[in-house]
Design a protein around this motif. Structure first.
Motif, PDB file in Angstrom:
ATOM      1  N   THR A  92      10.793   5.732   9.543  1.00 51.51           N
ATOM      2  CA  THR A  92      11.443   4.867  10.481  1.00 51.51           C
ATOM      3  C   THR A  92      10.790   4.181  11.292  1.00 51.51           C
ATOM      4  OG1 THR A  92      13.579   5.754  10.321  1.00 51.51           O
ATOM      5  CG2 THR A  92      13.484   4.170  12.067  1.00 51.51           C
ATOM      6  N   TRP A  93       9.736   4.870  12.021  1.00 55.49           N
ATOM      7  CA  TRP A  93       8.741   4.262  12.779  1.00 55.49           C
ATOM      8  C   TRP A  93       7.645   3.391  12.052  1.00 55.49           C
ATOM      9  CZ3 TRP A  93       3.481   4.891  13.354  1.00 55.49           C
ATOM     10  CH2 TRP A  93       2.944   4.316  14.432  1.00 55.49           C
ATOM     11  N   ALA A  94       7.202   3.913  11.047  1.00 55.04           N
ATOM     12  CA  ALA A  94       6.043   3.183  10.203  1.00 55.04           C
ATOM     13  C   ALA A  94       6.870   1.949   9.559  1.00 55.04           C
ATOM     14  CB  ALA A  94       5.701   4.090   9.092  1.00 55.04           C
ATOM     15  N   ARG A 106       6.602  -4.648   0.445  1.00 49.41           N
ATOM     16  CA  ARG A 106       6.884  -3.173   0.065  1.00 49.41           C
ATOM     17  C   ARG A 106       5.934  -2.154   0.242  1.00 49.41           C
ATOM     18  NH1 ARG A 106       8.380  -0.566  -4.834  1.00 49.41           N
ATOM     19  NH2 ARG A 106      10.406   0.655  -4.448  1.00 49.41           N
ATOM     20  N   SER A 107       6.333  -1.471   1.182  1.00 47.95           N
ATOM     21  CA  SER A 107       5.207   0.041   1.341  1.00 47.95           C
ATOM     22  C   SER A 107       5.976   1.194   1.126  1.00 47.95           C
ATOM     23  CB  SER A 107       5.061  -0.049   2.911  1.00 47.95           C
ATOM     24  OG  SER A 107       4.744  -1.342   3.407  1.00 47.95           O
ATOM     25  N   LEU A 108       4.905   2.035   0.772  1.00 45.11           N
ATOM     26  CA  LEU A 108       4.919   3.498   0.517  1.00 45.11           C
ATOM     27  C   LEU A 108       4.415   4.183   1.536  1.00 45.11           C
ATOM     28  CD1 LEU A 108       6.218   5.587  -1.382  1.00 45.11           C
ATOM     29  CD2 LEU A 108       3.891   5.701  -2.358  1.00 45.11           C
ATOM     30  N   LEU A 154       9.494   1.852   1.807  1.00 42.87           N
ATOM     31  CA  LEU A 154       9.750   1.174   2.899  1.00 42.87           C
ATOM     32  C   LEU A 154      10.044  -0.316   2.552  1.00 42.87           C
ATOM     33  CD1 LEU A 154       7.263   2.526   5.514  1.00 42.87           C
ATOM     34  CD2 LEU A 154       9.297   3.689   5.014  1.00 42.87           C
ATOM     35  N   ALA A 155      10.923  -0.752   2.952  1.00 42.89           N
ATOM     36  CA  ALA A 155      11.125  -2.339   2.529  1.00 42.89           C
ATOM     37  C   ALA A 155      11.794  -3.016   3.567  1.00 42.89           C
ATOM     38  CB  ALA A 155      12.139  -2.354   1.288  1.00 42.89           C
ATOM     39  N   GLU A 159       5.868  -0.899  -7.895  1.00 44.09           N
ATOM     40  CA  GLU A 159       4.774  -1.466  -7.196  1.00 44.09           C
ATOM     41  C   GLU A 159       4.790  -1.497  -5.708  1.00 44.09           C
ATOM     42  OE1 GLU A 159       2.001  -2.918  -8.773  1.00 44.09           O
ATOM     43  OE2 GLU A 159       2.683  -1.770 -10.624  1.00 44.09           O
ATOM     44  N   PHE A 160       3.907  -1.357  -5.132  1.00 39.19           N
ATOM     45  CA  PHE A 160       3.981  -1.550  -3.419  1.00 39.19           C
ATOM     46  C   PHE A 160       2.692  -2.458  -2.881  1.00 39.19           C
ATOM     47  CE2 PHE A 160       5.788   2.640  -4.620  1.00 39.19           C
ATOM     48  CZ  PHE A 160       6.975   2.540  -3.835  1.00 39.19           C
ATOM     49  N   ASP A 161       2.849  -3.056  -2.113  1.00 36.43           N
ATOM     50  CA  ASP A 161       2.023  -3.885  -1.470  1.00 36.43           C
ATOM     51  C   ASP A 161       1.169  -2.848  -0.830  1.00 36.43           C
ATOM     52  OD1 ASP A 161       3.148  -6.607  -2.133  1.00 36.43           O
ATOM     53  OD2 ASP A 161       4.728  -5.715  -0.934  1.00 36.43           O
ATOM     54  N   ARG A 162       1.562  -1.982  -0.091  1.00 31.62           N
ATOM     55  CA  ARG A 162       0.578  -1.148   0.863  1.00 31.62           C
ATOM     56  C   ARG A 162       1.127   0.388   0.590  1.00 31.62           C
ATOM     57  NH1 ARG A 162       3.699  -3.696   4.144  1.00 31.62           N
ATOM     58  NH2 ARG A 162       2.265  -5.396   4.139  1.00 31.62           N
TER      59      ARG A 162
END
Lengths: 328, 328
Positions: B120-122, B130-132, B146-147, B275-278
């Motif tokens: 949640t913090w990240a 979109r992050s992982l 995370l989105a 896929e993720f952006d980061r």
């Protein structure tokens, strides 16, 4: 000249007198290696007198010993001390006995040789055709081809036997279930397992009905008794659940999935070994061995070692075999 | 109003003061659950004063507790006792704090919620794309999509997360190597593993050079120090060998094979997530997370949480995150 056979393992000590008396005691060697001598003395003292000790071992693999050589020497020290004036003979994987000093000079010959003593004895009982000795114990499964009365194994040390598949490190009591992962089927999904020692194979076979409850035995992953209720709680912990989240019926279905996995591991190791005329099953996991034999060798006859040794003798089969071999 | 965040695990207790002070202590909760309160009091007492405790946990999964409910209640008892008059807030996977009484009423919401606080913090730091979050710790790996600034995980409890693959029970210190089996490549053959806790992942990453030696730390499988020499002895025991049978170079090659297996397990869990952006990497196994991210998400940017938190803050990242969330 009468003989007591000793099978000195890391979790159990087993003794068999040539006259048929047999005794097994649990002994966690790795936690107190200095107490081995006293434990062996008590074990041998509980059997009728003898003139000779015939010894085989697996205890040297415990990680209280830096090397197998250290472990073998420790076991030989304990055995020769309790023997006093009596003769001590050590089984080696060359298929013969040597003196303790000869064993010290080449420790890998007697390290983890107990399977070889049992296989040699079994091979002498089945001279014709090709047999497979399938011994499923509390911790491991030995898969030993026998041909024309001889042991026909390709590997002799633990390391070689793990590479040939003749040693499968899977038994019906002490195997942590994380070793059967990394995942298992549950509720029609693939479910990752926790890599914690939350449950062992004993819990699986309690829930499948293959093994009996032992309400006074707390040698389990969580220190609670070996009953079906506690086994179910331990088992579902492997998938991150508890018995408020999962029913007992679901826990039983999970146990069946682990049973199928264990069976498949053993049968998969047997199949590349070719055809056999008979499979000789032994050990506390003979029930699983029979199922694996039917799966992997559908045309082979299944022979139970317990029918030849009696159930009590079969429990300490390696000790019994080494005693018989020394007496021959 | 100042806050201390607490991440109460089964093997480690972590505390982070909102002002940046952080402290971690090893505590084997399963072996002495009654000492949790005193251990927490010492931990909090070593940090600057605070007005509030923000709590997250995984300790409830220890098998000293019959159910997660029992474990959650035990942790809440300890936390509220040491809090005294101070407010206690418990993070739940709904993405908010509740009171201890509310947590007791629905224990699965706060059980093993520490990953959710960190995620949640990240997520709040990376609002676009979109992050992982890939946190590789001592025991487990969390893979949290995370989105748009929110946690987009499909599973919330340990059980669900093991089924979705968002929790992989594999870390860089405490994972027994039998959980990476049943076999491994060695000397160009497939080699069965012993199903014994003879070595852990710390031994692997010592030998690969990813983790440092800790000569005074004996929290290893055999109780010997966390040095490369002892790690090699532990590692080769997994394949039934010792350092008289296998060279140090071969032990290092075996460690590389286990490293590759661990990497593959994590990367294989990431690939189906899309896929993720980061990829935001964190935890004591960030080195492995980076390698897994490059393998599974070659087009994603790799961001290190330690660059944002500092190395010390990153070590107790969940405690730090829950403190920050409470202070918001």
């Amino acid at each position: 000249m009468s003989t007591i056979g000793l099978d000195i393992g890391g979790a159990n000590l087993k003794a068999a007198h040539e006259d048929g008396a047999v005794r097994t005691v649990a002994f966690a060697l790795w936690s107190a290696p200095e107490r081995l001598e006293a434990a062996l003395a008590r074990l041998v003292g509980a059997l009728p007198p003898c003139d000779r000790l015939a010894v085989t071992m697996t205890a040297e693999l415990c990680d209280c010993f830096e090397t197998k050589r250290d472990g073998v020497n420790h076991v030989l020290d304990a055995a020769t001390k309790i023997a006093g004036e009596r003769e001590v003979r050590i089984w080696i994987t060359d298929g013969c006995f040597v003196s303790p000093d000869e064993a010290r000079a080449a420790p890998l010959g007697c390290a983890a040789a107990n399977w070889h003593a049992l296989a040699t004895w079994a091979a002498g009982r089945h001279l014709e055709g090709r047999s497979l000795l399938m011994d499923v114990g509390s911790t491991t499964t030995d898969l030993i081809p026998l041909a024309r009365g001889c042991v026909a194994a390709r590997g002799l040390t633990d390391a070689e036997r793990l590479a040939t598949g003749e040693l499968v490190y899977l038994g019906v009591r002490r195997t942590p279930l994380m070793a059967l992962g990394p995942s298992i089927g549950f509720r029609e999904r693939v479910h990752g397992l926790m890599a914690e020692r939350f449950a062992d194979t004993y819990d699986v076979f309690l829930l499948t009905g293959d093994l009996d409850e032992r309400p006074h035995d707390t040698d389990s992953a969580d220190g609670r008794p070996l009953t079906r209720g506690h086994a179910a709680a331990r088992l579902v912990r492997m998938i991150g659940a508890d018995l408020e989240m999962v029913s007992h019926d679901e826990a039983s279905a999970l146990a069946e999935a682990f049973r199928a996995r264990a069976l498949d591991r053993i049968a998969s190791a047997v199949r590349p070994m070719g055809e056999f005329d008979r499979v000789i099953v032994s050990g506390g996991g003979a029930f699983l061995a029979v199922a694996a034999a039917r799966s992997a060798c559908p045309n082979a006859a299944v022979v139970r070692l317990a029918d030849e040794l009696g159930e009590v003798g079969a429990e300490a089969a390696c000790a019994w075999a080494v005693a018989r071999l020394a007496a021959q």
